[in-house]
Motif scaffolding. Structure first.
Motif, short mmCIF file in Angstrom:
data_model
loop_
_atom_site.label_atom_id
_atom_site.label_comp_id
_atom_site.label_asym_id
_atom_site.label_seq_id
_atom_site.Cartn_x
_atom_site.Cartn_y
_atom_site.Cartn_z
N ALA A 197 0.80 -1.23 0.00
CA ALA A 197 0.00 0.00 0.00
C ALA A 197 0.83 1.28 0.00
O ALA A 197 0.34 2.35 -0.35
CB ALA A 197 -0.94 0.00 1.21
N ASP A 198 2.11 1.19 0.40
CA ASP A 198 2.94 2.39 0.57
C ASP A 198 3.94 2.48 -0.59
O ASP A 198 4.96 1.79 -0.60
CB ASP A 198 3.67 2.31 1.91
N ASN A 199 3.67 3.35 -1.56
CA ASN A 199 4.47 3.38 -2.78
C ASN A 199 4.73 4.81 -3.26
O ASN A 199 4.06 5.76 -2.85
CB ASN A 199 3.75 2.61 -3.90
N GLY A 200 5.70 4.93 -4.15
CA GLY A 200 6.02 6.23 -4.72
C GLY A 200 6.68 6.09 -6.08
O GLY A 200 6.95 4.97 -6.55
N ILE A 201 6.93 7.21 -6.71
CA ILE A 201 7.63 7.25 -7.99
C ILE A 201 8.74 8.29 -7.88
O ILE A 201 8.48 9.46 -7.59
CB ILE A 201 6.67 7.62 -9.15
#
Length: 803
Positions: free
Chosen positions: A193-197
């Motif tokens: 659930a914890d993501n980034g780019i």
């Protein structure tokens, strides 16, 4: 659940576990198990359906896209060599990078197991925004700026033209990439659930150092930014890239690194798929948005993958081959795919483009059609050095609309900056390599009836390049002066001295090579002058085209460096690489007289002696596989650099076709197939072109050798002709563009073809005998069938000598 149903389920499970995929085998298995016949019949129905689907799948003919092997030669990648999520000549060339330091040995390198980023521009002297999806449960918000790389394995990779899928092992993220011409399209499947780019707009990225990167959020899902490609020794001016980013999930917050060059887009919490669009422009943020809205207004990822596949199939499918092995067909379409790679569009979809040819940067616009589309595209590309034997013939026959667009682009540079380039980058001149390598390309287009450009302007522009003040005055990457080309010496003394007495001003100041190039290019310009009725110019450039004679040493029998005093270089070893010859040795470059091979043979003592000399060089080159290999191979085996014929680079790739011009078509037929089956064969990341593919040049040559057509002068003569050498396939079908040519298609059929039957016994076109194994361009593009009867034995010729 009753016993009957339970028994059926158990048996279905068992049968599938045992992989009994045919109805007959399944039926027999059930009989052994003692299952009653009614139940057997009931159970076997899924296998009948499965077998029918499998049969249908196997019988389905593969398209050209399915046959391309993008990983070819990727252990030896150059920044712009590898391609996956890209359209033909696309501004966007989106792909993973495993090496990012320098122009050579960078980009997607097959043996490297770590993805450093997914970047959008892999062009001649240009790179662009790099991004990386990250799992924030694996790396914290501070350390992600230091290292966002991830291990990956090729077993979880899927690459076809227009699409790239891989799995980031470190982060547990599935990545899928595709694109339109100017928009990169990403699809990530997050398992946590914890993501980034991470958006990387700083540091070395391939050939360029990226500076001045900025990113601005303009909405929960929208961003815009820019970066600068710092100047290089080849591209002397900085060059900006503008981009728009749109994500289909809200961004919770944006964090930046201390150096302001990296930005983390922290996504709202949630697993599942996230899509992202990255639209590019070399002119403005407004035009990046225009490109986005124009090319990708929706979020249907699968549709863009299919659209890209269709576009590639339409181009690759213009040549259809039958026969040969499955590997040969796959390699053929991989070569053809490379022929449409590397050189990149730089204009926006509305025609705006960067003009960096003057003292200050300008935004200009290409001429538009009535519906607002650019009449042609503008390009960034490496040199046309060697194009006369490669893309000249392939594009102008099979893709004349592409050739015409490139001609117009070259002339646009002339309108803007006063010179036709030989390899532009960043909207500016790079002066890559030497000579006026664009001349044969433009002249060849005109002579073949590709006339959608101002021919008088083209002649004016090319003539300027061949005179003092033009591009011939400049050596490689000679930006500030105009002396390294030695053109004044060439005009006054009849050759370019080595060493140049004026000093060192650029790269490739190799007098004999420059003299040979200029002589051939002068001959091409003379043909253009004749076609446009400029008799005085014709006489002038024809006289200059004989200057090759002034660097031929009859004492040694080779082209040889000569100083300004007229003294030959001593001591002289014609197999010593690079001394007086650009990316070649004297033995290879001696044959660079495509416009006057009979005159060259006369200097050698006649055609028979010339044939024996060249045949001997091929026999020696065969021992080394016909190529000098890459620099690593030359370090381990110095003898490779002394090879007498090299099919790993451009200077001597015409040599196998010379025999036919000297009365020995059998040797041309023999050696072209030997080279094609040795150098341009196989499907492996470890080899492919055994040198420098150079943005479609060597891919095009491989295609021409395999379909059995070639033009020694690049089709620049008044009545262009093709040499017929025989294809490696049983049949080749070339679909002609009706906007340019009257014929519907060209079919090349062979009778009694095979690897041990390289010789053409007889040839006929539309039932009429073909003399001398040549056909005029005018006749060929009317369409028809070329039938070739092949033989294991060569016919008898005068001056005959064994292979």
């Amino acid at each position: 659940m009753n016993r009957f149903t339970e028994r059926i389920q158990i048996e279905i499970f068992q049968l599938h576990r045992l992989k009994l995929s045919t109805a007959k085998t399944a039926f027999q298995r059930m009989n052994v198990l003692g299952i009653a016949k009614p139940i057997r019949i009931f159970l076997v129905i899924p296998f009948l359906i499965s077998a029918q689907l499998l049969k249908s799948q196997n019988n389905k003919e593969k398209t050209p896209v399915d046959l391309v092997y993008p990983q070819l030669d990727t252990e030896n990648s150059r920044w712009f060599f590898f391609s996956s999520a890209s359209r033909p000549f696309g501004m966007v060339n989106l792909s993973p990078d495993t090496e990012i330091d320098g122009a050579w040995g960078s980009g997607y390198r097959y043996k490297k197991d770590t993805i450093r980023g997914l970047s959008h521009i892999h062009a001649w002297q240009l790179s662009g925004p790099s991004v990386m999806p990250v799992n924030m449960t694996v790396v914290d918000e501070k350390k992600v700026f230091e290292d966002a790389s991830s291990f990956f394995v090729h077993e979880k990779e899927n690459i076809v033209p227009g699409y790239h899928k891989l799995y980031l092992e470190r982060f547990g993220i599935d990545v899928e990439l595709t694109s339109t011409t100017r928009v990169g399209f990403h699809q990530y499947h997050f398992k946590t659930a914890d993501n980034g780019i991470l958006v990387n707009l700083s540091g070395q990225l391939g050939p360029s150092k990226i500076t001045d990167g900025s990113l601005k959020q303009i909405g929960p899902r929208n961003f815009e930014g820019e970066l600068t490609n710092a100047p290089t020794i080849r591209r002397p001016k900085p060059f900006k890239v503008y981009f728009k980013i749109v994500i289909d999930r809200d961004v919770e917050k944006v964090l930046s690194s201390t150096d302001q060059g990296k930005f983390l887009l922290k996504l709202n919490a949630g697993e599942g798929k996230v899509k992202m669009k990255v639209a590019l422009s070399y002119t403005s943020l407004e035009n990046a948005k225009f490109n986005l809205d124009h090319e990708l207004p929706h979020w249907d990822f699968e549709q863009i993958v299919e659209d890209s596949r269709l576009e590639w199939n339409q181009l690759l499918g213009r040549i259809k081959v039958k026969g040969g092995s499955g590997e040969q067909q796959r390699r053929f379409y991989t070569d053809l795919w490379h022929a449409l790679q590397g050189r990149r569009i730089i204009n926006d979809a509305n025609g705006y483009y960067p003009d960096n040819t003057g003292d200050s940067f300008k935004i200009e616009q290409l001429p538009l059609s009535k519906n607002g589309e650019p009449l042609f595209n503008h390009f960034n590309s490496d040199s046309f050095w060697g194009a006369q034997w490669t893309i000249n013939t392939l594009w102008q026959l099979v893709y004349p609309e592409i050739a015409e667009s490139f001609v117009n682009s070259l002339l646009q540079y002339y309108k803007d900056g006063g010179i036709v380039p030989r390899g532009p980058a960043g909207g500016n001149y790079t002066y890559v390599m030497t000579g006026a390598s664009s001349t044969p390309f433009i002249v060849g287009s005109y002579q073949k009836g590709i006339r959608g450009f101002d021919s008088n302007l083209a002649y004016e522009a090319l003539k300027k390049n061949h005179m003092p003040g033009g591009i011939m005055t400049k050596a490689g990457y000679e930006h500030a002066t105009s002396l390294g080309g030695g053109l004044g010496h060439y005009i006054e003394e009849g050759y370019v001295p080595f060493p140049l007495p004026d000093g060192q001003f650029g790269y490739h100041q190799n007098g004999p090579s420059q003299t040979l190039e200029y002589a051939y290019q002068d001959w091409c310009l003379a043909q253009f002058a004749k076609a446009l009725n400029h008799p005085e110019d014709y006489a002038q450039f024809m006289a200059r085209s004989k200057n090759y004679r002034n660097v031929f040493d009859q004492g040694s029998g080779w082209m040889r460096p000569k100083n300004q005093k007229g003294e030959w270089l001593e001591p002289y070893d014609p197999f010593n690489h690079g001394i007086g010859f650009s990316e070649a040795n004297g033995a290879q470059n001696t044959w660079f007289v495509p416009h006057d091979l009979k005159g060259l043979a006369e200097l050698m003592g006649g055609e028979a002696k010339a044939v024996d000399k060249l045949n001997g060089q091929f026999k020696e080159a065969k021992k080394l596989g016909f190529t000098s290999g890459n620099s690593h191979a030359q370090e381990e085996h110095p003898e490779y650099s002394r090879i007498p014929i090299n099919y790993g680079n451009q200077p001597s790739i015409q040599t196998a076709f010379i025999f036919q011009h000297l009365g020995r078509p059998d040797l041309t037929q023999y050696w072209t197939k030997e080279v094609a089956n040795t150098v341009y064969q196989g499907l492996t990341p470890s080899r492919g072109y055994n040198g420098d593919e150079d943005q479609g040049l060597m891919g095009s040559l491989a295609v021409l050798m395999k379909i059995g057509l070639f033009q020694m002068t690049g089709g620049t003569e008044m009545e262009p002709t093709y040499q017929i050498t025989g294809p490696v396939f049983d049949q080749v079908e070339i679909e002609l563009n009706p906007d340019f040519y009257k014929g519907h298609k060209i079919v090349i059929q062979t009778v009694n073809n095979g690897e041990q039957k390289p010789y053409i016994k007889s040839a006929s076109f539309n039932g009429k005998k073909v003399k001398d194994f040549t056909l005029s361009h005018d006749l060929l593009v009317r369409g028809g069938t070329l039938q070739l009867k092949m033989s294991p034995q060569p016919p008898k010729h005068k001056n005959h000598s064994s292979n």
